[in-house]
Design a protein around this motif. Structure first.
Motif, PDB file in Angstrom:
ATOM      1  N   THR A 119       0.813  -1.216   0.000  1.00 50.43           N
ATOM      2  CA  THR A 119       0.000   0.000   0.000  1.00 50.43           C
ATOM      3  C   THR A 119       0.846   1.265   0.000  1.00 50.43           C
ATOM      4  N   GLY A 120       2.152   1.122  -0.114  1.00 54.73           N
ATOM      5  CA  GLY A 120       3.015   2.295  -0.177  1.00 54.73           C
ATOM      6  C   GLY A 120       2.772   3.081  -1.457  1.00 54.73           C
ATOM      7  N   GLY A 121       2.894   4.394  -1.375  1.00 50.54           N
ATOM      8  CA  GLY A 121       2.734   5.243  -2.545  1.00 50.54           C
ATOM      9  C   GLY A 121       1.341   5.803  -2.741  1.00 50.54           C
ATOM     10  N   PHE A 122       0.366   5.299  -1.986  1.00 54.44           N
ATOM     11  CA  PHE A 122      -0.988   5.837  -2.078  1.00 54.44           C
ATOM     12  C   PHE A 122      -1.129   7.033  -1.135  1.00 54.44           C
ATOM     13  N   VAL A 123      -1.924   8.002  -1.556  1.00 56.35           N
ATOM     14  CA  VAL A 123      -2.064   9.257  -0.813  1.00 56.35           C
ATOM     15  C   VAL A 123      -3.444   9.300  -0.164  1.00 56.35           C
ATOM     16  N   GLY A 124      -3.466   9.456   1.156  1.00 57.02           N
ATOM     17  CA  GLY A 124      -4.706   9.353   1.909  1.00 57.02           C
ATOM     18  C   GLY A 124      -5.792  10.319   1.504  1.00 57.02           C
ATOM     19  N   ASP A 125      -5.435  11.556   1.186  1.00 60.02           N
ATOM     20  CA  ASP A 125      -6.446  12.559   0.887  1.00 60.02           C
ATOM     21  C   ASP A 125      -6.949  12.501  -0.556  1.00 60.02           C
ATOM     22  N   ASP A 165     -14.804   7.762  -5.888  1.00 62.08           N
ATOM     23  CA  ASP A 165     -14.629   9.141  -5.431  1.00 62.08           C
ATOM     24  C   ASP A 165     -14.467   9.228  -3.913  1.00 62.08           C
ATOM     25  N   THR A 166     -14.202   8.074  -3.284  1.00 64.69           N
ATOM     26  CA  THR A 166     -13.961   8.026  -1.838  1.00 64.69           C
ATOM     27  C   THR A 166     -12.496   8.288  -1.559  1.00 64.69           C
ATOM     28  N   PRO A 167     -12.165   9.159  -0.603  1.00 62.35           N
ATOM     29  CA  PRO A 167     -10.752   9.344  -0.244  1.00 62.35           C
ATOM     30  C   PRO A 167     -10.129   8.022   0.203  1.00 62.35           C
ATOM     31  N   TYR A 168      -8.912   7.791  -0.235  1.00 60.94           N
ATOM     32  CA  TYR A 168      -8.214   6.535   0.061  1.00 60.94           C
ATOM     33  C   TYR A 168      -8.158   6.264   1.559  1.00 60.94           C
ATOM     34  N   LYS A 169      -7.989   7.300   2.372  1.00 58.04           N
ATOM     35  CA  LYS A 169      -7.849   7.119   3.815  1.00 58.04           C
ATOM     36  C   LYS A 169      -9.122   6.586   4.471  1.00 58.04           C
ATOM     37  N   HIS A 170     -10.240   6.673   3.769  1.00 59.11           N
ATOM     38  CA  HIS A 170     -11.501   6.172   4.320  1.00 59.11           C
ATOM     39  C   HIS A 170     -11.777   4.718   3.933  1.00 59.11           C
ATOM     40  N   LEU A 171     -10.911   4.112   3.146  1.00 65.19           N
ATOM     41  CA  LEU A 171     -11.082   2.707   2.787  1.00 65.19           C
ATOM     42  C   LEU A 171     -10.660   1.812   3.937  1.00 65.19           C
ATOM     43  N   ARG A 201      -9.995   7.064  -7.448  1.00 64.36           N
ATOM     44  CA  ARG A 201      -9.762   7.371  -8.866  1.00 64.36           C
ATOM     45  C   ARG A 201      -8.418   8.080  -9.051  1.00 64.36           C
ATOM     46  N   GLU A 202      -8.182   9.094  -8.219  1.00 60.07           N
ATOM     47  CA  GLU A 202      -6.936   9.853  -8.331  1.00 60.07           C
ATOM     48  C   GLU A 202      -5.718   8.999  -7.989  1.00 60.07           C
ATOM     49  N   ASN A 203      -5.859   8.122  -7.002  1.00 60.07           N
ATOM     50  CA  ASN A 203      -4.742   7.258  -6.625  1.00 60.07           C
ATOM     51  C   ASN A 203      -4.418   6.243  -7.709  1.00 60.07           C
ATOM     52  N   MET A 217      -9.770  -3.131   1.527  1.00 58.92           N
ATOM     53  CA  MET A 217      -9.968  -2.397   0.281  1.00 58.92           C
ATOM     54  C   MET A 217      -8.646  -1.839  -0.242  1.00 58.92           C
ATOM     55  N   LYS A 218      -7.819  -1.325   0.657  1.00 58.64           N
ATOM     56  CA  LYS A 218      -6.523  -0.763   0.251  1.00 58.64           C
ATOM     57  C   LYS A 218      -5.638  -1.832  -0.385  1.00 58.64           C
ATOM     58  N   VAL A 219      -5.613  -3.011   0.224  1.00 57.91           N
ATOM     59  CA  VAL A 219      -4.801  -4.097  -0.322  1.00 57.91           C
ATOM     60  C   VAL A 219      -5.337  -4.533  -1.678  1.00 57.91           C
ATOM     61  N   ARG A 220      -6.644  -4.650  -1.805  1.00 60.53           N
ATOM     62  CA  ARG A 220      -7.228  -5.052  -3.087  1.00 60.53           C
ATOM     63  C   ARG A 220      -6.865  -4.057  -4.186  1.00 60.53           C
ATOM     64  N   LEU A 221      -6.941  -2.761  -3.861  1.00 58.41           N
ATOM     65  CA  LEU A 221      -6.628  -1.738  -4.854  1.00 58.41           C
ATOM     66  C   LEU A 221      -5.156  -1.816  -5.260  1.00 58.41           C
TER      67      LEU A 221
END
Length: 244
Positions: A97-103, A142-148, A107-109, A152-156
């Motif tokens: 999950t490194g490199g993803f930005v919480g805010d 359109d959900t902020p990554y930090k709210h996953l 889609r943006e990530n 969900m983060k691992v799947r993405l």
């Protein structure tokens, strides 16, 4: 055809009071290779080669240099001794999950991390729907990554990296994360990549996964490569050692 990975006389030194191998200060100052107080060799004098299309499993107890070796191959760490030559791009499933930005949104990530891994804008657009579908994140784009959730983060992250066309796949324990249904989906995806002729360099403690995906094994102990043989032979030796 050149080998996929060529490792010769590899060594990396860590400081007990901080993470990492060589610092940039050490690099430019030409620091001596001898150990200093508070330092230890995480890997020393490791040599092997991996042919394109091979599937290699790396085994050993915790703290014996497995993940360090993977990071050296991925060029995340610098070696203090020896060389690592990688012929071809790598798809790194390490610190997944490194490199993803919480805010940023999902889609943006996807656009950001895919671009960082070398995908062009056209490639990202072409693969975007497949990435979201594999990650099972329809409706969360359109959900902020930090709210996953962590799952969900691992799947993405797995979905993004597994879409890369790089010939060498580096995997570090990622299949230990997530529920059974998602692990089964990851297994099928790795099977597909191997069927395409990709090279797999796989660190895991899961014997079933190692036997499923790998034909050859490397056994690290005390930072040294103590065995390079078939995965069955390596696992037999490793299991005998930890039983004593």
């Amino acid at each position: 055809m050149p080998v996929a990975i060529e490792v010769s006389g590899l060594g990396v030194r860590f400081r007990r009071n901080r993470r990492g191998g060589r610092t940039f200060k050490d690099l430019f100052a030409g620091a001596a290779r001898r150990s200093r107080p508070g330092e230890f060799w995480a890997l020393r004098d490791v040599s092997f080669s991996v042919q394109h299309g091979e599937s290699i499993g790396v085994v050993g107890r915790n703290g014996q240099g497995k993940s360090t070796l993977l990071r050296l191959v991925a060029k995340v760490l610098l070696a203090d001794e020896g060389t690592v030559a990688v012929n071809g791009g790598v798809a790194p499933l390490i610190e997944i999950t490194g490199g993803f930005v919480g805010d940023l949104t999902v889609r943006e990530n996807v656009r950001l991390t895919s671009g960082l891994h070398g995908m062009s804008k056209d490639e990202v657009s072409r693969r975007y729907d497949g990435i979201i579908a594999f990650a099972e994140l329809d409706g969360f784009e359109d959900t902020p990554y930090k709210h996953l959730s962590n799952g969900m983060k691992v799947r993405l992250a797995f979905s993004v990296v597994s879409q890369l066309d790089e010939p060498i796949l580096l995997v570090d324990e990622v299949l230990a994360v997530g529920d059974k249904a998602f692990r089964d989906k990851c297994y099928r995806r790795i099977d597909e990549l191997l069927a395409e002729g990709r090279t797999l360099f796989f660190v895991s403690h899961n014997e079933r996964d190692l036997r499923r995906f790998c034909k050859r094994g490397l056994y690290l102990d005390g930072g040294a490569l103590v065995m390079d043989a078939s995965i069955a032979e390596v696992l037999d030796r490793y299991n005998a050692d930890i039983a004593t």
